[in-house]
Design a protein around this motif. Structure first.
Motif, PDB file in Angstrom:
ATOM      1  N   TYR A  14       0.823  -1.196   0.000  1.00  0.00           N
ATOM      2  CA  TYR A  14       0.000   0.000   0.000  1.00  0.00           C
ATOM      3  C   TYR A  14       0.864   1.255   0.000  1.00  0.00           C
ATOM      4  N   PHE A  15       0.593   2.165  -0.936  1.00  0.00           N
ATOM      5  CA  PHE A  15       1.363   3.390  -1.076  1.00  0.00           C
ATOM      6  C   PHE A  15       0.467   4.600  -0.815  1.00  0.00           C
ATOM      7  N   ILE A  16       1.045   5.610  -0.186  1.00  0.00           N
ATOM      8  CA  ILE A  16       0.357   6.889  -0.020  1.00  0.00           C
ATOM      9  C   ILE A  16       1.127   7.969  -0.769  1.00  0.00           C
ATOM     10  N   GLU A  17       0.462   9.078  -1.012  1.00  0.00           N
ATOM     11  CA  GLU A  17       1.120  10.259  -1.572  1.00  0.00           C
ATOM     12  C   GLU A  17       1.270  11.298  -0.479  1.00  0.00           C
ATOM     13  N   GLU A  18       2.491  11.860  -0.373  1.00  0.00           N
ATOM     14  CA  GLU A  18       2.745  12.899   0.626  1.00  0.00           C
ATOM     15  C   GLU A  18       3.662  13.954   0.024  1.00  0.00           C
ATOM     16  N   ASN A  19       3.131  15.138  -0.156  1.00  0.00           N
ATOM     17  CA  ASN A  19       3.917  16.271  -0.654  1.00  0.00           C
ATOM     18  C   ASN A  19       4.741  15.931  -1.892  1.00  0.00           C
ATOM     19  N   GLY A  20       4.120  15.202  -2.809  1.00  0.00           N
ATOM     20  CA  GLY A  20       4.778  14.886  -4.064  1.00  0.00           C
ATOM     21  C   GLY A  20       5.556  13.586  -4.068  1.00  0.00           C
ATOM     22  N   PHE A  21       5.638  12.900  -2.939  1.00  0.00           N
ATOM     23  CA  PHE A  21       6.344  11.623  -2.850  1.00  0.00           C
ATOM     24  C   PHE A  21       5.361  10.454  -2.846  1.00  0.00           C
ATOM     25  N   LYS A  22       5.812   9.331  -3.351  1.00  0.00           N
ATOM     26  CA  LYS A  22       5.077   8.078  -3.255  1.00  0.00           C
ATOM     27  C   LYS A  22       5.774   7.244  -2.184  1.00  0.00           C
ATOM     28  N   ILE A  23       5.026   6.878  -1.131  1.00  0.00           N
ATOM     29  CA  ILE A  23       5.642   6.239   0.033  1.00  0.00           C
ATOM     30  C   ILE A  23       4.916   4.948   0.379  1.00  0.00           C
ATOM     31  N   PHE A  24       5.681   3.863   0.514  1.00  0.00           N
ATOM     32  CA  PHE A  24       5.134   2.571   0.916  1.00  0.00           C
ATOM     33  C   PHE A  24       4.912   2.564   2.423  1.00  0.00           C
ATOM     34  N   VAL A  25       3.692   2.261   2.842  1.00  0.00           N
ATOM     35  CA  VAL A  25       3.333   2.196   4.258  1.00  0.00           C
ATOM     36  C   VAL A  25       3.017   0.751   4.616  1.00  0.00           C
ATOM     37  N   ASP A  26       3.779   0.201   5.561  1.00  0.00           N
ATOM     38  CA  ASP A  26       3.567  -1.179   5.988  1.00  0.00           C
ATOM     39  C   ASP A  26       2.592  -1.193   7.160  1.00  0.00           C
ATOM     40  N   ILE A  27       1.304  -1.238   6.850  1.00  0.00           N
ATOM     41  CA  ILE A  27       0.264  -1.136   7.879  1.00  0.00           C
ATOM     42  C   ILE A  27       0.256  -2.333   8.836  1.00  0.00           C
ATOM     43  N   PRO A  28       0.379  -3.572   8.362  1.00  0.00           N
ATOM     44  CA  PRO A  28       0.325  -4.701   9.296  1.00  0.00           C
ATOM     45  C   PRO A  28       1.549  -4.823  10.210  1.00  0.00           C
ATOM     46  N   ASP A  69      14.558  -2.303   4.077  1.00  0.00           N
ATOM     47  CA  ASP A  69      14.111  -2.739   2.743  1.00  0.00           C
ATOM     48  C   ASP A  69      13.085  -1.752   2.183  1.00  0.00           C
ATOM     49  N   ILE A  70      12.189  -1.285   3.051  1.00  0.00           N
ATOM     50  CA  ILE A  70      11.194  -0.305   2.609  1.00  0.00           C
ATOM     51  C   ILE A  70      11.865   1.029   2.301  1.00  0.00           C
ATOM     52  N   ALA A  71      12.847   1.415   3.129  1.00  0.00           N
ATOM     53  CA  ALA A  71      13.568   2.668   2.885  1.00  0.00           C
ATOM     54  C   ALA A  71      14.250   2.642   1.521  1.00  0.00           C
ATOM     55  N   LYS A  72      14.834   1.498   1.173  1.00  0.00           N
ATOM     56  CA  LYS A  72      15.465   1.368  -0.151  1.00  0.00           C
ATOM     57  C   LYS A  72      14.433   1.519  -1.257  1.00  0.00           C
ATOM     58  N   GLU A  73      13.303   0.842  -1.084  1.00  0.00           N
ATOM     59  CA  GLU A  73      12.255   0.904  -2.106  1.00  0.00           C
ATOM     60  C   GLU A  73      11.734   2.324  -2.255  1.00  0.00           C
ATOM     61  N   ASN A  74      11.499   2.999  -1.125  1.00  0.00           N
ATOM     62  CA  ASN A  74      11.004   4.373  -1.188  1.00  0.00           C
ATOM     63  C   ASN A  74      11.992   5.298  -1.886  1.00  0.00           C
ATOM     64  N   SER A  75      13.286   5.085  -1.661  1.00  0.00           N
ATOM     65  CA  SER A  75      14.289   5.934  -2.318  1.00  0.00           C
ATOM     66  C   SER A  75      14.309   5.694  -3.822  1.00  0.00           C
ATOM     67  N   ILE A  89      11.828   4.346  -5.879  1.00  0.00           N
ATOM     68  CA  ILE A  89      10.609   4.711  -6.616  1.00  0.00           C
ATOM     69  C   ILE A  89      10.431   6.223  -6.709  1.00  0.00           C
ATOM     70  N   ASN A  90      11.127   6.966  -5.852  1.00  0.00           N
ATOM     71  CA  ASN A  90      11.059   8.423  -5.922  1.00  0.00           C
ATOM     72  C   ASN A  90      12.254   9.038  -6.642  1.00  0.00           C
ATOM     73  N   GLY A  91      13.118   8.181  -7.202  1.00  0.00           N
ATOM     74  CA  GLY A  91      14.217   8.665  -8.027  1.00  0.00           C
ATOM     75  C   GLY A  91      15.451   9.118  -7.293  1.00  0.00           C
ATOM     76  N   TYR A  92      15.630   8.677  -6.018  1.00  0.00           N
ATOM     77  CA  TYR A  92      16.785   9.111  -5.234  1.00  0.00           C
ATOM     78  C   TYR A  92      17.665   7.942  -4.786  1.00  0.00           C
ATOM     79  N   GLY A  93      17.587   6.845  -5.512  1.00  0.00           N
ATOM     80  CA  GLY A  93      18.370   5.669  -5.137  1.00  0.00           C
ATOM     81  C   GLY A  93      19.857   5.923  -5.092  1.00  0.00           C
ATOM     82  N   LYS A  94      20.376   6.806  -5.952  1.00  0.00           N
ATOM     83  CA  LYS A  94      21.818   7.075  -6.004  1.00  0.00           C
ATOM     84  C   LYS A  94      22.282   7.985  -4.875  1.00  0.00           C
ATOM     85  N   ASN A  95      21.353   8.746  -4.301  1.00  0.00           N
ATOM     86  CA  ASN A  95      21.711   9.677  -3.231  1.00  0.00           C
ATOM     87  C   ASN A  95      21.740   9.019  -1.853  1.00  0.00           C
TER      88      ASN A  95
END
Length: 404
Positions: free
Chosen positions: A189-203, A266-272, A274-280
């Motif tokens: 499940y992903f949410i949008e926050e201030n222009g970012f797409k963020i994976f939220v692990d609800i369970p 793992d989620i932090a990597k994915e979030n980086s 999918i938002n185009g900041y994997g190299k940073n």
């Protein structure tokens, strides 16, 4: 007069009425009506049987009564709770500036327990997925009511329970339930926050899956990193990496994210990515104190310290302050001159004065001068009432190392 009532001791009633703190402890209770059950809503009266409040009752808790309203006139029933939730949600959406957004893009805390006059109930909204937490017997007993209210107001796609919190045991609730209450929760499940797409692990995530209370803090990190042209930032206790995204968008070229949880990383990597900041962003699985110790002194432009609460019980405050002193002292040493420290404390037991002293001691031991650039608390949807300071738990300090 209703048969459901609790009489307060003569020497306590006036003070309780004056202070209006929503918690009334067992020692203040003189007598209760026969047949009262845990979770019942009762009238609260003085020794002359004058009603001055309506509250949720629990004979199993030291907090015997949790006040809902300081009035006898309001009829507290299902219709009242429906109107109350709807009114609070609309007010918060306007304060947050999201009232006119599509329903699938609204993310905020709808109900914040006693701070919103519904004792022990947490409702967090992630678009059309709602996460509930029942911290008190009263909230748990009325779980079907809360679900029906959410369905009626918002027509959600899913309602999920995250009542896996130890505080329930103080209420006499022995189970720590978690699971779907309505609808179907997407596998990811992903949410949008201030222009970012963020994976939220609800369970499985912390709290209800995401730190909604840090929304404003994330914006401030972006602001200060951009203003001061920060290029190298370390994010300790980084969880799923939302701070990283805001820092990267501000122009930070090198971000080190440190957290002990592999699943969160793992989620932090994915979030980086999918938002185009994997190299940073470099995600590191490790213990924050240890990694901070190994970092070179005077080498980092900015550091974020957002640890979990160091204190769950009042008697552990001194140990917690020592932990904050050690952590912040280490971070201050690693900063360059004019570097930034974003330091967080998330415990209602730690006063602002005590945390300031801990920060001062950290700087003194590091033999450098620190200035407070800004301080703030949780975002608007976590606002707290002046008569309930326990609702204030989050401190966010922006500090600058002006001399070494």
């Amino acid at each position: 007069m209703t048969s459901k009532s609790v009489i307060i001791k003569k020497d306590r009633a006036q003070k309780i009425r004056y202070n209006r703190h929503p918690w009334i402890f067992s020692g203040a209770v003189n007598s209760v009506s026969e047949g009262l059950m845990a979770g019942d809503i009762v009238y609260v009266t003085d020794d002359t049987k004058n009603i001055f409040a309506q509250a949720a009752y629990n004979p199993n808790s030291d907090i015997r009564l949790r006040v809902i309203v300081w009035s006898e006139k309001e009829k507290i029933d299902n219709d009242w709770f429906f109107a109350h939730v709807k009114d609070i949600s609309e007010r918060k959406e306007r304060l947050l500036g999201i009232y006119d957004l599509p329903n699938n893009k609204k993310n905020y805390r709808v109900i914040y327990s006693e701070s919103d006059n519904i004792p022990g109930l947490i409702i967090d909204r992630y678009g059309l997925v709602f996460v509930l937490q029942f911290q008190t017997f009263f909230a748990d007993k009325n779980r079907d009511l809360w679900v029906s209210i959410i369905k009626k107001i918002w027509n959600p796609s899913a309602i999920y329970e995250r009542s896996d919190v130890e505080v329930r045991k103080k209420e006499g609730l022995v189970d720590l339930p978690a699971g779907i209450l309505y609808g179907t929760l997407p596998e990811k499940y992903f949410i949008e926050e201030n222009g970012f797409k963020i994976f939220v692990d609800i369970p499985n995530g912390q709290k209800t899956g995401y730190f909604l209370d840090l929304r404003n803090a994330r914006r401030r990190v972006e602001y200060w990193c951009k203003i001061l042209n920060i290029k190298y930032l370390q994010n300790y206790f980084g969880y799923t990496g939302s701070f990283n995204l805001y820092a990267a968008r501000a122009g930070v070229e090198k971000i080190e994210h440190i957290d002990v949880s592999e699943s969160a990383n793992d989620i932090a990597k994915e979030n980086s990515i999918i938002n185009g900041y994997g190299k940073n962003i470099k995600v590191i699985t490790g213990e924050s104190f240890e990694y901070l110790t190994k970092t070179d002194n005077g080498s980092v432009d900015a550091i974020i310290l957002d640890p979990p609460s160091f204190v769950k019980h009042r008697e552990k405050i001194r140990n917690a302050l020592e932990g904050y002193e050690r952590l912040n002292n280490l971070a201050i040493r690693k900063l360059v001159k004019n570097g930034l420290l974003f330091s967080f404390c998330c415990s209602s037991y730690i006063s602002e004065e005590d945390f300031q002293k801990a920060l001062f001691k950290s700087a003194t031991i590091a033999n450098c001068k620190i200035k407070v650039i800004e301080k703030f608390s949780a975002d608007i949807d976590h606002s707290w009432s002046l008569d309930f300071p326990e609702g204030r738990y989050l401190q966010c300090w922006v500090l600058q190392k002006v001399s070494v």
